[in-house]
Design a protein around this motif. Structure first.
Motif, PDB file in Angstrom:
ATOM      1  N   HIS A 134      -3.725  -2.236  -1.054  1.00 40.64           N
ATOM      2  CA  HIS A 134      -4.830  -3.027  -1.061  1.00 40.64           C
ATOM      3  C   HIS A 134      -4.392  -4.461  -1.189  1.00 40.64           C
ATOM      4  N   HIS A 135      -3.062  -4.606  -1.509  1.00 31.18           N
ATOM      5  CA  HIS A 135      -2.362  -5.736  -1.669  1.00 31.18           C
ATOM      6  C   HIS A 135      -1.481  -6.341  -0.464  1.00 31.18           C
ATOM      7  N   HIS A 136      -1.615  -5.576   0.835  1.00 26.76           N
ATOM      8  CA  HIS A 136      -0.919  -5.867   1.864  1.00 26.76           C
ATOM      9  C   HIS A 136      -1.656  -7.036   2.598  1.00 26.76           C
ATOM     10  N   HIS A 137      -0.863  -7.854   3.234  1.00 27.67           N
ATOM     11  CA  HIS A 137      -1.267  -9.059   3.353  1.00 27.67           C
ATOM     12  C   HIS A 137      -2.062  -9.213   4.526  1.00 27.67           C
ATOM     13  N   VAL A 138      -2.606  -8.406   5.347  1.00 23.40           N
ATOM     14  CA  VAL A 138      -3.460  -8.426   6.482  1.00 23.40           C
ATOM     15  C   VAL A 138      -4.486  -7.383   6.130  1.00 23.40           C
ATOM     16  N   LEU A 139      -5.530  -7.735   6.969  1.00 20.58           N
ATOM     17  CA  LEU A 139      -6.677  -6.650   7.196  1.00 20.58           C
ATOM     18  C   LEU A 139      -6.213  -5.521   8.181  1.00 20.58           C
ATOM     19  N   PRO A 140      -6.820  -4.359   8.370  1.00 21.33           N
ATOM     20  CA  PRO A 140      -7.869  -3.995   7.299  1.00 21.33           C
ATOM     21  C   PRO A 140      -7.728  -3.409   6.058  1.00 21.33           C
ATOM     22  N   TYR A 141      -6.028  -3.324   5.496  1.00 21.93           N
ATOM     23  CA  TYR A 141      -5.496  -3.012   4.516  1.00 21.93           C
ATOM     24  C   TYR A 141      -6.169  -3.626   3.076  1.00 21.93           C
ATOM     25  N   THR A 142      -6.247  -4.928   3.276  1.00 22.96           N
ATOM     26  CA  THR A 142      -6.684  -5.552   2.273  1.00 22.96           C
ATOM     27  C   THR A 142      -8.132  -5.337   1.787  1.00 22.96           C
ATOM     28  N   ASP A 143      -8.987  -4.958   2.695  1.00 28.54           N
ATOM     29  CA  ASP A 143     -10.332  -4.437   2.411  1.00 28.54           C
ATOM     30  C   ASP A 143     -10.316  -2.977   2.236  1.00 28.54           C
ATOM     31  N   THR A 144      -9.285  -2.412   1.395  1.00 29.99           N
ATOM     32  CA  THR A 144      -9.230  -0.981   1.103  1.00 29.99           C
ATOM     33  C   THR A 144      -8.925  -0.670  -0.359  1.00 29.99           C
ATOM     34  N   ASN A 145      -9.194   0.534  -0.911  1.00 27.46           N
ATOM     35  CA  ASN A 145      -8.660   0.852  -2.052  1.00 27.46           C
ATOM     36  C   ASN A 145      -9.110  -0.199  -3.221  1.00 27.46           C
ATOM     37  N   PHE A 180     -10.860   5.282 -11.687  1.00 24.35           N
ATOM     38  CA  PHE A 180     -11.022   6.420 -10.900  1.00 24.35           C
ATOM     39  C   PHE A 180     -11.042   6.050  -9.381  1.00 24.35           C
ATOM     40  N   SER A 181     -10.117   6.974  -8.611  1.00 25.84           N
ATOM     41  CA  SER A 181     -10.047   6.793  -7.142  1.00 25.84           C
ATOM     42  C   SER A 181     -11.532   7.510  -6.300  1.00 25.84           C
ATOM     43  N   ILE A 182     -12.100   8.217  -7.201  1.00 24.46           N
ATOM     44  CA  ILE A 182     -13.377   8.987  -6.396  1.00 24.46           C
ATOM     45  C   ILE A 182     -14.098   7.778  -5.750  1.00 24.46           C
ATOM     46  N   TRP A 183     -14.438   6.760  -6.001  1.00 23.98           N
ATOM     47  CA  TRP A 183     -15.145   5.871  -5.315  1.00 23.98           C
ATOM     48  C   TRP A 183     -14.778   5.338  -4.062  1.00 23.98           C
ATOM     49  N   ASP A 184     -13.408   5.180  -3.866  1.00 22.29           N
ATOM     50  CA  ASP A 184     -12.879   4.810  -2.611  1.00 22.29           C
ATOM     51  C   ASP A 184     -13.075   6.143  -1.573  1.00 22.29           C
ATOM     52  N   HIS A 185     -12.691   7.292  -2.192  1.00 22.77           N
ATOM     53  CA  HIS A 185     -12.947   8.422  -1.377  1.00 22.77           C
ATOM     54  C   HIS A 185     -14.400   8.680  -0.785  1.00 22.77           C
ATOM     55  N   LEU A 186     -14.992   8.407  -1.723  1.00 23.79           N
ATOM     56  CA  LEU A 186     -16.768   8.527  -1.413  1.00 23.79           C
ATOM     57  C   LEU A 186     -17.356   7.579  -0.724  1.00 23.79           C
ATOM     58  N   PHE A 187     -16.781   6.458  -0.738  1.00 20.48           N
ATOM     59  CA  PHE A 187     -17.315   5.101  -0.027  1.00 20.48           C
ATOM     60  C   PHE A 187     -16.455   4.983   1.298  1.00 20.48           C
ATOM     61  N   ARG A 188     -15.394   5.967   1.607  1.00 18.25           N
ATOM     62  CA  ARG A 188     -14.650   5.827   2.681  1.00 18.25           C
ATOM     63  C   ARG A 188     -13.982   4.369   2.919  1.00 18.25           C
ATOM     64  N   THR A 189     -13.332   4.269   1.697  1.00 25.64           N
ATOM     65  CA  THR A 189     -12.533   2.685   1.581  1.00 25.64           C
ATOM     66  C   THR A 189     -10.961   3.207   1.305  1.00 25.64           C
ATOM     67  N   PHE A 190     -10.893   4.354   1.373  1.00 21.85           N
ATOM     68  CA  PHE A 190      -9.642   4.754   0.977  1.00 21.85           C
ATOM     69  C   PHE A 190      -8.720   4.817   2.032  1.00 21.85           C
TER      70      PHE A 190
END
Length: 283
Positions: free
Chosen positions: A212-223, A228-238
């Motif tokens: 999530h702290h990687h300096h560019v998109l799309p990584y910045t808008d993930t994780n 709990f990690s379930i929310w990112d898995h559930l909403f496909r932001t993992f």
């Protein structure tokens, strides 16, 4: 569980402070022993900026804390909220499940949803940028929040308490877990990939959050998760990325000296808006 809830229902302020300071000290030590990156920086100077923001966050939460207690008392007294409904419908439910559901929902609304919205709403993003400008992510980065962002996050936590109908004990337990897990997943520690991956199936691991702290998109808008990690898995932001290839910071604020200047950081939300310049990572 009753003993745990009784403790957190009346947890002294000194104990909450110990959890905060103890967590930073513990992960600070581990970072020396097994660092993911050997940063070329003065660790104490870097920590000074982030500890300043830690103190402002403490002040904001202390000043507004009475609102959490008032809302919590009202929901319990009026049987309002998800937990109150569950308690009425399933009185035989184990206290462990009751607490797990309460903490998980507070984590979703107060952390994941707040974080997601901060990335989607430009006004909120201006304040959240301060957190992302850290080019040396370590355990102290966990509390690097502009005072304005602290207010925004408090508002989401308050909303969570209202919707969940959380009693004080669960709120205090959630906040304590949130502090420690945030310090853990920001810590500059090298965990074997397989172990980190297994951890990330349940809670937010260091490698998972570092993406999530990687300096560019799309990584910045993930994780976006915190506990709990379930929310990112559930909403496909993992998302997954080799931690050794990460470059911390944000592409619209590449100046490391500016990002280490307290005055500049406090001004970021009020500067001319700089939209992301990299729409997709080429790596």
């Amino acid at each position: 569980m009753d003993t745990i809830l009784a403790y957190f229902d009346g947890i002294p302020s000194s104990h909450r402070s110990l959890i905060l300071v103890g967590g930073i000290a513990f992960f600070w030590l581990i970072e020396y022993l097994i660092p993911l990156f050997r940063f070329n920086y003065k660790k104490v100077n870097h920590a000074g900026i982030n500890i300043f923001f830690t103190l402002t966050t403490i002040v904001v939460n202390f000043v507004l804390a009475f609102l959490l207690f008032k809302v919590s008392e009202w929901t319990v007294a009026n049987n309002f909220g998800i937990l109150q409904w569950i308690d009425l419908q399933f009185p035989e439910l184990s206290a462990w499940w009751y607490v797990l559901i309460g903490v998980a929902l507070l984590d979703f609304i107060g952390a994941w949803l707040a974080h997601y919205v901060e990335h989607r709403v430009p006004f909120f993003w201006r304040f959240h940028l301060v957190h992302h400008t850290d080019t040396h992510v370590d355990t102290t980065t966990a509390n690097r929040h502009h005072p304005g962002e602290s207010v925004i996050r408090f508002a989401f936590t308050l909303l969570g308490v209202f919707i969940v109908g959380a009693p004080v004990a669960i709120i205090m337990l959630y906040q304590s877990m949130s502090v420690v897990l945030s310090q853990f997943n920001h810590a500059n520690i090298n965990i074997p990939t397989k172990i980190d991956r297994w951890i990330s199936y349940v809670i937010v691991s260091p490698n998972m959050h570092k993406v999530h702290h990687h300096h560019v998109l799309p990584y910045t808008d993930t994780n976006y998760g915190n506990i709990f990690s379930i929310w990112d898995h559930l909403f496909r932001t993992f998302a997954v990325k080799d931690p050794k290839t990460l470059v911390y910071g944000v592409d619209t604020y590449p100046d490391a000296s500016e990002n280490a200047n307290l005055k500049s950081l406090l001004k970021i939300p009020f500067n001319k808006y700089r939209p992301p310049t990299t729409l997709h990572a080429d790596e």
